[in-house]
Design a protein around this motif. Structure first.
Motif, PDB file in Angstrom:
ATOM      1  N   ALA A  58       0.833  -1.202   0.000  1.00  0.00           N
ATOM      2  CA  ALA A  58       0.000   0.000   0.000  1.00  0.00           C
ATOM      3  C   ALA A  58       0.874   1.261   0.000  1.00  0.00           C
ATOM      4  O   ALA A  58       0.633   2.203  -0.764  1.00  0.00           O
ATOM      5  N   LYS A  59       1.897   1.254   0.847  1.00  0.00           N
ATOM      6  CA  LYS A  59       2.783   2.418   0.928  1.00  0.00           C
ATOM      7  C   LYS A  59       3.518   2.642  -0.390  1.00  0.00           C
ATOM      8  O   LYS A  59       3.618   3.775  -0.877  1.00  0.00           O
ATOM      9  N   LYS A  60       4.032   1.555  -0.969  1.00  0.00           N
ATOM     10  CA  LYS A  60       4.785   1.662  -2.227  1.00  0.00           C
ATOM     11  C   LYS A  60       3.896   2.157  -3.366  1.00  0.00           C
ATOM     12  O   LYS A  60       4.340   2.936  -4.220  1.00  0.00           O
ATOM     13  N   SER A  61       2.650   1.720  -3.385  1.00  0.00           N
ATOM     14  CA  SER A  61       1.725   2.114  -4.454  1.00  0.00           C
ATOM     15  C   SER A  61       0.982   3.412  -4.142  1.00  0.00           C
ATOM     16  O   SER A  61       0.176   3.873  -4.945  1.00  0.00           O
ATOM     17  N   ARG A  62       1.241   3.985  -2.956  1.00  0.00           N
ATOM     18  CA  ARG A  62       0.631   5.248  -2.516  1.00  0.00           C
ATOM     19  C   ARG A  62      -0.891   5.146  -2.438  1.00  0.00           C
ATOM     20  O   ARG A  62      -1.630   6.057  -2.825  1.00  0.00           O
ATOM     21  N   LEU A  63      -1.335   4.007  -1.928  1.00  0.00           N
ATOM     22  CA  LEU A  63      -2.754   3.767  -1.716  1.00  0.00           C
ATOM     23  C   LEU A  63      -2.958   3.275  -0.290  1.00  0.00           C
ATOM     24  O   LEU A  63      -2.008   2.895   0.389  1.00  0.00           O
ATOM     25  N   THR A  64      -4.196   3.277   0.163  1.00  0.00           N
ATOM     26  CA  THR A  64      -4.488   2.738   1.482  1.00  0.00           C
ATOM     27  C   THR A  64      -4.645   1.221   1.397  1.00  0.00           C
ATOM     28  O   THR A  64      -4.914   0.666   0.321  1.00  0.00           O
ATOM     29  N   ARG A  65      -4.497   0.548   2.539  1.00  0.00           N
ATOM     30  CA  ARG A  65      -4.728  -0.905   2.561  1.00  0.00           C
ATOM     31  C   ARG A  65      -6.164  -1.225   2.156  1.00  0.00           C
ATOM     32  O   ARG A  65      -6.412  -2.222   1.475  1.00  0.00           O
ATOM     33  N   ALA A  66      -7.089  -0.382   2.563  1.00  0.00           N
ATOM     34  CA  ALA A  66      -8.498  -0.607   2.207  1.00  0.00           C
ATOM     35  C   ALA A  66      -8.675  -0.613   0.693  1.00  0.00           C
ATOM     36  O   ALA A  66      -9.442  -1.421   0.149  1.00  0.00           O
ATOM     37  N   THR A  67      -7.951   0.270   0.002  1.00  0.00           N
ATOM     38  CA  THR A  67      -8.035   0.311  -1.459  1.00  0.00           C
ATOM     39  C   THR A  67      -7.424  -0.950  -2.066  1.00  0.00           C
ATOM     40  O   THR A  67      -7.975  -1.521  -3.013  1.00  0.00           O
TER      41      THR A  67
ATOM     42  N   TYR B 271      -7.359  -3.896  -0.809  1.00  0.00           N
ATOM     43  CA  TYR B 271      -8.272  -5.023  -0.602  1.00  0.00           C
ATOM     44  C   TYR B 271      -9.504  -4.960  -1.504  1.00  0.00           C
ATOM     45  O   TYR B 271     -10.224  -5.947  -1.630  1.00  0.00           O
ATOM     46  N   LYS B 272      -9.742  -3.843  -2.137  1.00  0.00           N
ATOM     47  CA  LYS B 272     -10.826  -3.773  -3.120  1.00  0.00           C
ATOM     48  C   LYS B 272     -10.472  -4.573  -4.377  1.00  0.00           C
ATOM     49  O   LYS B 272     -11.358  -5.009  -5.108  1.00  0.00           O
ATOM     50  N   TYR B 273      -9.172  -4.746  -4.600  1.00  0.00           N
ATOM     51  CA  TYR B 273      -8.703  -5.434  -5.803  1.00  0.00           C
ATOM     52  C   TYR B 273      -8.206  -6.852  -5.521  1.00  0.00           C
ATOM     53  O   TYR B 273      -8.392  -7.745  -6.355  1.00  0.00           O
ATOM     54  N   PHE B 274      -7.569  -7.042  -4.372  1.00  0.00           N
ATOM     55  CA  PHE B 274      -6.948  -8.331  -4.069  1.00  0.00           C
ATOM     56  C   PHE B 274      -7.224  -8.719  -2.623  1.00  0.00           C
ATOM     57  O   PHE B 274      -7.107  -7.886  -1.721  1.00  0.00           O
ATOM     58  N   SER B 275      -7.537  -9.983  -2.425  1.00  0.00           N
ATOM     59  CA  SER B 275      -7.877 -10.465  -1.082  1.00  0.00           C
ATOM     60  C   SER B 275      -6.660 -10.658  -0.195  1.00  0.00           C
ATOM     61  O   SER B 275      -6.752 -10.530   1.028  1.00  0.00           O
ATOM     62  N   ASN B 276      -5.516 -10.986  -0.815  1.00  0.00           N
ATOM     63  CA  ASN B 276      -4.314 -11.252  -0.037  1.00  0.00           C
ATOM     64  C   ASN B 276      -3.084 -11.145  -0.936  1.00  0.00           C
ATOM     65  O   ASN B 276      -3.183 -10.945  -2.151  1.00  0.00           O
ATOM     66  N   LYS B 277      -1.934 -11.297  -0.311  1.00  0.00           N
ATOM     67  CA  LYS B 277      -0.651 -11.172  -1.016  1.00  0.00           C
ATOM     68  C   LYS B 277      -0.475 -12.271  -2.065  1.00  0.00           C
ATOM     69  O   LYS B 277       0.078 -12.036  -3.150  1.00  0.00           O
ATOM     70  N   GLU B 278      -0.932 -13.483  -1.758  1.00  0.00           N
ATOM     71  CA  GLU B 278      -0.799 -14.597  -2.690  1.00  0.00           C
ATOM     72  C   GLU B 278      -1.574 -14.336  -3.980  1.00  0.00           C
ATOM     73  O   GLU B 278      -1.123 -14.687  -5.073  1.00  0.00           O
ATOM     74  N   GLU B 279      -2.727 -13.698  -3.850  1.00  0.00           N
ATOM     75  CA  GLU B 279      -3.524 -13.368  -5.035  1.00  0.00           C
ATOM     76  C   GLU B 279      -2.801 -12.346  -5.905  1.00  0.00           C
ATOM     77  O   GLU B 279      -2.846 -12.422  -7.140  1.00  0.00           O
ATOM     78  N   ILE B 280      -2.124 -11.406  -5.277  1.00  0.00           N
ATOM     79  CA  ILE B 280      -1.327 -10.429  -6.031  1.00  0.00           C
ATOM     80  C   ILE B 280      -0.187 -11.140  -6.759  1.00  0.00           C
ATOM     81  O   ILE B 280       0.061 -10.894  -7.950  1.00  0.00           O
ATOM     82  N   ALA B 281       0.497 -12.035  -6.054  1.00  0.00           N
ATOM     83  CA  ALA B 281       1.607 -12.771  -6.666  1.00  0.00           C
ATOM     84  C   ALA B 281       1.128 -13.605  -7.851  1.00  0.00           C
ATOM     85  O   ALA B 281       1.789 -13.666  -8.894  1.00  0.00           O
ATOM     86  N   GLU B 282      -0.026 -14.245  -7.698  1.00  0.00           N
ATOM     87  CA  GLU B 282      -0.571 -15.051  -8.782  1.00  0.00           C
ATOM     88  C   GLU B 282      -0.875 -14.185  -9.998  1.00  0.00           C
ATOM     89  O   GLU B 282      -0.613 -14.585 -11.142  1.00  0.00           O
ATOM     90  N   GLU B 283      -1.412 -12.987  -9.766  1.00  0.00           N
ATOM     91  CA  GLU B 283      -1.746 -12.100 -10.882  1.00  0.00           C
ATOM     92  C   GLU B 283      -0.486 -11.617 -11.595  1.00  0.00           C
ATOM     93  O   GLU B 283      -0.462 -11.507 -12.833  1.00  0.00           O
ATOM     94  N   ILE B 284       0.569 -11.349 -10.844  1.00  0.00           N
ATOM     95  CA  ILE B 284       1.839 -10.967 -11.468  1.00  0.00           C
ATOM     96  C   ILE B 284       2.372 -12.119 -12.315  1.00  0.00           C
ATOM     97  O   ILE B 284       2.856 -11.915 -13.435  1.00  0.00           O
ATOM     98  N   PHE B 285       2.269 -13.330 -11.791  1.00  0.00           N
ATOM     99  CA  PHE B 285       2.704 -14.511 -12.542  1.00  0.00           C
ATOM    100  C   PHE B 285       1.913 -14.646 -13.843  1.00  0.00           C
ATOM    101  O   PHE B 285       2.485 -14.959 -14.900  1.00  0.00           O
ATOM    102  N   LYS B 286       0.617 -14.396 -13.787  1.00  0.00           N
ATOM    103  CA  LYS B 286      -0.214 -14.447 -14.993  1.00  0.00           C
ATOM    104  C   LYS B 286       0.275 -13.432 -16.031  1.00  0.00           C
ATOM    105  O   LYS B 286       0.348 -13.732 -17.221  1.00  0.00           O
ATOM    106  N   THR B 287       0.596 -12.236 -15.559  1.00  0.00           N
ATOM    107  CA  THR B 287       1.059 -11.189 -16.473  1.00  0.00           C
ATOM    108  C   THR B 287       2.388 -11.574 -17.115  1.00  0.00           C
ATOM    109  O   THR B 287       2.598 -11.386 -18.321  1.00  0.00           O
TER     110      THR B 287
END
Length: 212
Positions: free
Chosen positions: A38-47, A49-65
């Motif tokens: 959140a800090k690195k992307s300059r967004l709040t944690r709440a924001t 979580y609107k896109y990703f449920s957890n860190k693993e989901e973010i990692a999976e999406e990066i892998f897809k890309t």
């Protein structure tokens, strides 16, 4: 208005993924928190979580890309290549590693992902991504293996399905070694990582050749 809102959401989502990938490569996926993303992307944690449920989901999406990019590059540069079965496998693997040598951060991320996948992540988490983005690559390699066995350019004492499995497991293992240890390997042996890993994959390819 709807289009502007959609673009804003897409930009936020991409910003999250870019920030997370940078942190994952720098610190390792396990060591990064959602707060840091959140800090690195300059967004709040709440924001976040609107896109990703957890860190693993973010990692999976990066892998897809990343794998989508591999697929698109192969579609442009590899799939239409003509030659013997061996030459087609050679084209696939040299093109792939030339790309990784120019994009070591992708190798580092995938190496970390492979480690976590082997350690405790679900097989189901990645099967869909592999089928979605890499199925055409697998088909190209399988077709090349079958052609190579038929045209005499590849060894005939290994069934095509086993050679296919060996091929992709070699790539996966080498990505992990290069991604995790690239600079250390270079320091250990006094040769550039590119020289070392090029020699490794050349030895592997030689092992697939038909014996004279």
């Amino acid at each position: 208005m709807a289009t502007i809102y959609t673009t804003h959401r897409e930009n936020q989502r991409e910003g999250i993924l870019d920030a997370a990938e940078s942190l994952f490569v720098e610190k390792g996926i396990d060591q990064v928190t959602m707060s840091e993303i959140a800090k690195k992307s300059r967004l709040t944690r709440a924001t976040i979580y609107k896109y990703f449920s957890n860190k693993e989901e973010i990692a999976e999406e990066i892998f897809k890309t990343i794998t989508k990019g591999w697929r698109e590059r192969n579609e442009r540069e590899v799939w239409s290549f003509q030659g013997s079965g061996y030459q087609r496998l050679e084209k696939f693997i040299t093109s792939f590693f030339d790309y990784l040598f120019e994009n070591p951060s992708e190798a580092s991320f995938v190496a970390e992902l492979n480690y976590l996948y082997a350690k405790h992540w679900s097989t189901d988490m990645f099967v869909g991504t592999m089928l979605e983005n890499l199925e055409e690559d697998k088909q190209f390699v399988l077709d090349s293996i079958q052609a190579g066995i038929s045209d005499g350019s590849l060894r005939t004492d290994m069934e095509s399905a086993l050679m296919l499995a060996a091929f992709f497991n070699f790539i996966s293992g080498t990505i992990s070694r290069f991604g995790e240890m690239g600079e250390k390997v270079e320091a250990e042996f006094g040769k550039s990582s590119q020289e070392i890993f090029t020699k490794i994959y050349r030895i592997f390819l030689d092992g697939l050749k038909a014996q004279a």
